[in-house]
Design an enzyme around this catalytic site. Structure first.
Site, PDB file in Angstrom:
ATOM      1  CB  SER A  43      -1.312  -3.712   1.670  1.00  0.00           C
ATOM      2  OG  SER A  43      -0.133  -4.421   1.826  1.00  0.00           O
ATOM      3  CB  ALA A  44      -1.292  -9.031  -0.004  1.00  0.00           C
ATOM      4  CB  CYS A  94       4.520   3.309  10.222  1.00  0.00           C
ATOM      5  SG  CYS A  94       3.086   2.109   9.823  1.00  0.00           S
ATOM      6  CB  ALA A 124      -0.838  -0.006   1.067  1.00  0.00           C
TER       7      ALA A 124
HETATM    8  C1  LIG Z   1      -0.126  -0.580   6.522  1.00  0.00           C
HETATM    9  C2  LIG Z   1      -0.627   0.589   5.943  1.00  0.00           C
HETATM   10  C3  LIG Z   1       0.029   1.155   4.860  1.00  0.00           C
HETATM   11  C4  LIG Z   1       1.258   0.496   4.387  1.00  0.00           C
HETATM   12  O1  LIG Z   1       0.964  -0.756   3.657  1.00  0.00           O
HETATM   13  P1  LIG Z   1       2.126  -1.428   3.128  1.00  0.00           P
HETATM   14  O2  LIG Z   1       1.660  -2.572   2.332  1.00  0.00           O
HETATM   15  O3  LIG Z   1       2.793  -2.267   4.390  1.00  0.00           O
HETATM   16  O4  LIG Z   1       3.143  -0.726   2.523  1.00  0.00           O
HETATM   17  C5  LIG Z   1      -0.595   2.034   4.406  1.00  0.00           C
HETATM   18  N1  LIG Z   1      -1.925   2.656   4.816  1.00  0.00           N
HETATM   19  C6  LIG Z   1      -2.674   2.063   5.842  1.00  0.00           C
HETATM   20  C7  LIG Z   1      -3.769   2.876   6.328  1.00  0.00           C
HETATM   21  C8  LIG Z   1      -1.915   1.239   6.548  1.00  0.00           C
HETATM   22  O5  LIG Z   1      -2.429   0.521   7.431  1.00  0.00           O
END
Ligand SMILES: *Cc1c(COP(=O)(O)O)cnc(C)c1O
Length: 391
Positions: A205-206, A333, A75
């Site tokens: 995202s998977a 994060c 994502a």
């Molecule tokens: C985890 C997350 C992302 C990032 O996704 P990744 O696939 O780990 O890069 C972005 N937006 C939200 C809301 C998320 O929870």
């Protein structure tokens, strides 16, 4: 994971569903072909990608998978591609982007990069419950606006923005403005449909829905309107020239399977998660002094609970749980930074509340016994309401 630990950090990542792993395994070994190769092994891989693409599209209501689903590494990349790709394709039309202060870092950091490249960014604030005031979005729109990017479910609080209402409002005022949503915490958890909800671009995202890490997608609408996007990774012209690079075949197969499972079980799973979350909240809030839930208590995804424990001075509770229960002090994060969560801060919470807050995020494999053990462990560390005396 540590065998004795209880995993309540599903908003950071989820455990791979064994059924997803099973679907992926042959694509590491027997069917290892490159989906772009024209020989038999390539075709076999390309067919698997096609199935995965349909399953991924189906979860979010995309009716044209071959043109609308762009596979990415996750994502973060999908958000980067959506914002940078749109900005660079539409900069001749306008340079204004509207987003919100509570967005994921991958959106906020992309916006600050774009700002240096001439974008004008409006960051909408949120009310104390974490929700955007739709009137503020309406007021922020200008003839220069090209894109609105508002996340569906917040990863720290679980608060659900009324995406369909917001996209409708934008469309009424400025029909040409594109609407992007980061649906990483909502896809597979609560319904989202790009057609019905008026979405032009959607990231997910998977690994947030029991699929593998390293695989995500950006939905890009192909008609009414057809969205243009300047690719951010160029090379062999994969994904209709929008994201080059050899396709992650096992990842895509797993992502597809994960989407199929999520779609099939969404109603039941959501009920189950809501019941478990309510059990956790009732068990803690009802019995401890100075505890509360952060964010809107009604407009909320079933799997996240962000709670403040005022008696958890200086985050002691967090270190007590460390190694026993996997929870998050802020979002995964941003935990490497000492600053309080930008999401909680934007809701106007006090420093004490922010410091004493924990995010619990439940998942498909969370059990009632784990919730009860979590409650018990936390109650040992906090003054109980029944014995609490005013200092
Ligand atoms: C985890 C997350 C992302 C990032 O996704 P990744 O696939 O780990 O890069 C972005 N937006 C939200 C809301 C998320 O929870």
């Amino acid at each position: 994971m540590n065998n004795n630990a209880i995993y309540l950090d599903n908003a950071a990542t989820t455990q791979l569903d064994p059924r997803v792993l099973e679907a992926m395994l042959p694509y590491f070994t027997t069917y290892f072909g490159n989906a772009s190769s024209s020989h038999f092994d390539g075709k076999r891989a390309a067919e698997a990608v096609q199935v995965g693409r349909k399953q991924v599209a189906n979860l979010i209501g995309s009716e044209n998978p071959s043109e609308e689903i762009v596979f990415t590494s996750g994502a973060t990349e999908a958000n980067n591609l959506a914002l940078k790709g749109v900005f660079k394709a539409y900069v001749g039309v306008g340079n204004h982007i509207i987003t919100a202060v509570t967005e994921h870092q991958s959106v906020l950091a992309t916006c600050s990069q774009l700002k240096k490249q001439g974008a004008h960014i409006t960051y909408l604030s949120v009310k104390p419950d974490g929700l955007i005031n739709p009137e503020s979005l309406k007021a922020a729109l200008t003839p220069q606006t090209i894109l609105v990017s508002i996340m569906h479910v917040n990863n720290e609080t679980g608060v659900i923005q009324p995406i369909s209402k917001l996209s409708e409002l934008v469309k009424e005022a400025y029909p040409n403005v594109l609407f992007h949503t980061d649906a990483t915490q909502s896809a597979g958890k609560i319904p989202i449909n790009v057609q019905k909800d008026g979405i032009h671009l959607l990231s997910f995202s998977a690994h947030k829905l029991y699929g593998p890490k390293g695989c995500g997608a950006l939905y890009v609408r192909s008609k009414e309107p057809r969205v243009s996007l300047l690719p951010q990774i160029v090379g062999g012209g994969h994904e209709n020239n929008r994201r080059s690079g050899t396709l992650n075949v096992p990842g895509i197969v797993g992502f597809g399977k994960a989407c199929e499972l999520a779609k099939g079980n969404m109603t039941d799973e959501s009920k189950c998660l809501t019941a478990l979350r309510n059990r956790l909240e009732c068990g803690l809030l009802g019995q401890t002094h100075g505890s509360s839930v952060n964010g809107c208590s009604t407009e909320r995804a079933p799997h996240i609970s962000n709670m403040a424990f005022l008696e958890n001075k200086s985050g002691n509770l967090f270190s007590n749980l460390y190694g026993k229960i996997a929870v998050s002090a802020a979002s995964a994060c941003s935990t490497h930074r000492a600053e309080p969560s930008h999401v909680l801060k934007s809701m106007g919470l006090s420093t004490e509340i922010m410091r004493s807050s924990l995010r619990f995020s439940l998942g498909r494999f969370t059990t009632e016994a784990e919730i009860d053990a979590t409650i018990e462990r936390i109650l040992q560390k906090l003054p109980l309401l029944s014995t609490y005396k005013k200092p």
